[in-house]
Write an enzyme that holds these catalytic residues in place. Structure first.
Site, PDB file in Angstrom:
ATOM      1  N   ASP A  67       0.809  -1.224   0.000  1.00  0.00           N
ATOM      2  CA  ASP A  67       0.000   0.000   0.000  1.00  0.00           C
ATOM      3  C   ASP A  67       0.842   1.273   0.000  1.00  0.00           C
ATOM      4  O   ASP A  67       0.301   2.368   0.231  1.00  0.00           O
ATOM      5  CB  ASP A  67      -0.903   0.002   1.248  1.00  0.00           C
ATOM      6  N   GLU A  72      -0.415   9.553   1.412  1.00  0.00           N
ATOM      7  CA  GLU A  72      -1.205  10.476   2.256  1.00  0.00           C
ATOM      8  C   GLU A  72      -1.356   9.977   3.691  1.00  0.00           C
ATOM      9  O   GLU A  72      -1.422  10.772   4.636  1.00  0.00           O
ATOM     10  CB  GLU A  72      -2.608  10.637   1.660  1.00  0.00           C
ATOM     11  N   ASP A  73      -1.415   8.668   3.856  1.00  0.00           N
ATOM     12  CA  ASP A  73      -1.701   8.131   5.186  1.00  0.00           C
ATOM     13  C   ASP A  73      -0.527   8.211   6.151  1.00  0.00           C
ATOM     14  O   ASP A  73      -0.690   7.998   7.349  1.00  0.00           O
ATOM     15  CB  ASP A  73      -2.166   6.664   5.047  1.00  0.00           C
ATOM     16  N   ARG A  92       1.246  -1.427   7.252  1.00  0.00           N
ATOM     17  CA  ARG A  92       1.636  -0.163   6.636  1.00  0.00           C
ATOM     18  C   ARG A  92       2.626   0.645   7.477  1.00  0.00           C
ATOM     19  O   ARG A  92       3.095   1.695   7.037  1.00  0.00           O
ATOM     20  CB  ARG A  92       0.384   0.670   6.321  1.00  0.00           C
ATOM     21  N   ARG A 137      -9.067   3.114  11.545  1.00  0.00           N
ATOM     22  CA  ARG A 137      -7.619   3.323  11.450  1.00  0.00           C
ATOM     23  C   ARG A 137      -7.089   4.366  12.443  1.00  0.00           C
ATOM     24  O   ARG A 137      -5.897   4.376  12.748  1.00  0.00           O
ATOM     25  CB  ARG A 137      -7.248   3.783  10.031  1.00  0.00           C
ATOM     26  N   HIS A 167     -11.942   6.108   5.445  1.00  0.00           N
ATOM     27  CA  HIS A 167     -11.341   7.299   6.057  1.00  0.00           C
ATOM     28  C   HIS A 167     -12.304   8.493   6.009  1.00  0.00           C
ATOM     29  O   HIS A 167     -13.233   8.503   5.186  1.00  0.00           O
ATOM     30  CB  HIS A 167     -10.085   7.721   5.277  1.00  0.00           C
ATOM     31  N   CYS A 254      -5.078  10.218  -1.798  1.00  0.00           N
ATOM     32  CA  CYS A 254      -4.154   9.341  -1.072  1.00  0.00           C
ATOM     33  C   CYS A 254      -2.819   9.111  -1.771  1.00  0.00           C
ATOM     34  O   CYS A 254      -1.874   8.646  -1.141  1.00  0.00           O
ATOM     35  CB  CYS A 254      -4.830   8.024  -0.735  1.00  0.00           C
TER      36      CYS A 254
HETATM   37  C1  CIR Z   1      -5.473   0.739   2.801  1.00  0.00           C
HETATM   38  O1  CIR Z   1      -6.453   0.048   3.091  1.00  0.00           O
HETATM   39  O2  CIR Z   1      -4.734   1.212   3.661  1.00  0.00           O
HETATM   40  C2  CIR Z   1      -5.170   0.950   1.334  1.00  0.00           C
HETATM   41  N1  CIR Z   1      -5.515  -0.212   0.584  1.00  0.00           N
HETATM   42  C3  CIR Z   1      -5.892   2.155   0.795  1.00  0.00           C
HETATM   43  C4  CIR Z   1      -5.487   3.415   1.483  1.00  0.00           C
HETATM   44  C5  CIR Z   1      -6.118   4.609   0.863  1.00  0.00           C
HETATM   45  N2  CIR Z   1      -5.704   5.764   1.563  1.00  0.00           N
HETATM   46  C6  CIR Z   1      -6.363   6.910   1.547  1.00  0.00           C
HETATM   47  O3  CIR Z   1      -7.427   7.014   0.940  1.00  0.00           O
HETATM   48  N3  CIR Z   1      -5.895   7.909   2.245  1.00  0.00           N
END
Ligand code: CIR
Length: 272
Positions: A67, A72-73, A92, A137, A167, A254
């Site tokens: 991922d 962004e995360d 992650r 999360r 999110h 993201c």
């Molecule tokens: C996740 O589940 O962490 C990733 N497959 C997708 C994350 C998407 N992140 C975002 O929209 N900020």
């Protein structure tokens, strides 16, 4: 010959991982992801950001981190500092050290510490208010840590409940000055006092994720009705195809961390 706009922003990105097909999925069923197509779509996204005035800093792919394209995360970048997150998904967490190194060249760093978990996708900034989604999360401890980190800089941190989506920014994003795009089934839009709310088309529940760069909204081509609705509100919309990113439960916000060039002290030096 068309001239490129002045590069006002930096967009930190990371190349699509060859293991992206093994990504985390929460609300979507697993379907076949074409990683080569994902890479081409990601290049299209990168080109669009560049055309809108972003200088792209792109980290190399992380083959073991499925991922890791979803940068962004991993951080919240503000003018004064960057906060390195502790992502909610265990798989992650190893994404953050390389992001911290890259952001350390631009901002002073702060960090979210255990037992807190926070995904940047849960943080929506409107001026000096940060709405933070309490999601699967992002936990309350993290929201409190963020409040303590940001209070001295004059930011207000407000927690906001999200339901049925990954999110906060799956539920609501900025599409203009004083204007939000939202899915009212995922978030109570009455929380955004005084802002105009454009609702997604009912047939496009995943359509609330948009990136606003200057006056242009970058938006997935898959939500054509909501794109048309945004245009009727006078918003300039650039659609891009992101089908493979969407299969990994990602959206347009993201895949980048977009921030103004220079840190606060640098800006103060240039002002004086
Ligand atoms: C996740 O589940 O962490 C990733 N497959 C997708 C994350 C998407 N992140 C975002 O929209 N900020």
């Amino acid at each position: 010959m068309p001239t490129e706009p002045e590069e006002t922003y930096i967009a930190l990105m990371r190349a699509v991982s060859s293991s992206m097909a093994s990504c985390e999925l929460t609300h979507l069923p697993r379907t076949m992801i074409d990683v080569d197509l994902a890479r081409r779509q990601h290049f299209g996204y990168e080109r669009t950001l560049r055309e809108l005035g972003c200088h792209i800093e792109k980290l190399p792919e992380e083959p073991e981190l499925a991922d890791s394209v979803f940068v962004e995360d991993t951080a919240i970048v503000l003018d004064e500092l960057a906060v390195i997150t502790r992502p909610g998904a265990q798989s992650r967490r190893a994404e953050t050290p390389t992001i911290a190194t890259a952001l350390g060249a631009h901002r002073v760093l702060a960090r979210i510490e255990p037992p807190a978990t926070l995904d940047g996708g849960d943080v929506l900034r409107v001026d000096r208010t940060l709405y933070v989604g309490a999601s699967a999360r992002t936990n309350r401890v993290a929201i409190e840590q963020l409040r303590v980190i940001l209070d001295p800089f004059g930011y207000h941190v407000l927690n906001i409940q999200v339901k049925n989506c990954l999110h906060l920014k799956s539920a609501v994003t900025r599409v203009g000055a004083g204007m939000l795009l939202a899915n009212p089934r995922y978030v109570d839009s009455r929380r955004f006092n005084g802002m105009e709310i454009v609702e997604v088309d009912e047939t496009e529940p995943l359509g609330a994720n948009a990136v606003l760069i200057a006056d242009t909204v970058v938006y997935p081509a898959s939500h054509a009705r909501t794109a048309a609705r945004l245009r009727t509100h006078g918003i300039s919309v650039r659609t891009i195809d992101l089908s493979e990113i969407e299969k990994a439960e990602g959206g347009v916000t993201c895949c980048s961390l977009i921030f103004a060039r220079g840190d606060q002290s640098e800006r103060e030096r240039t002002r004086s």
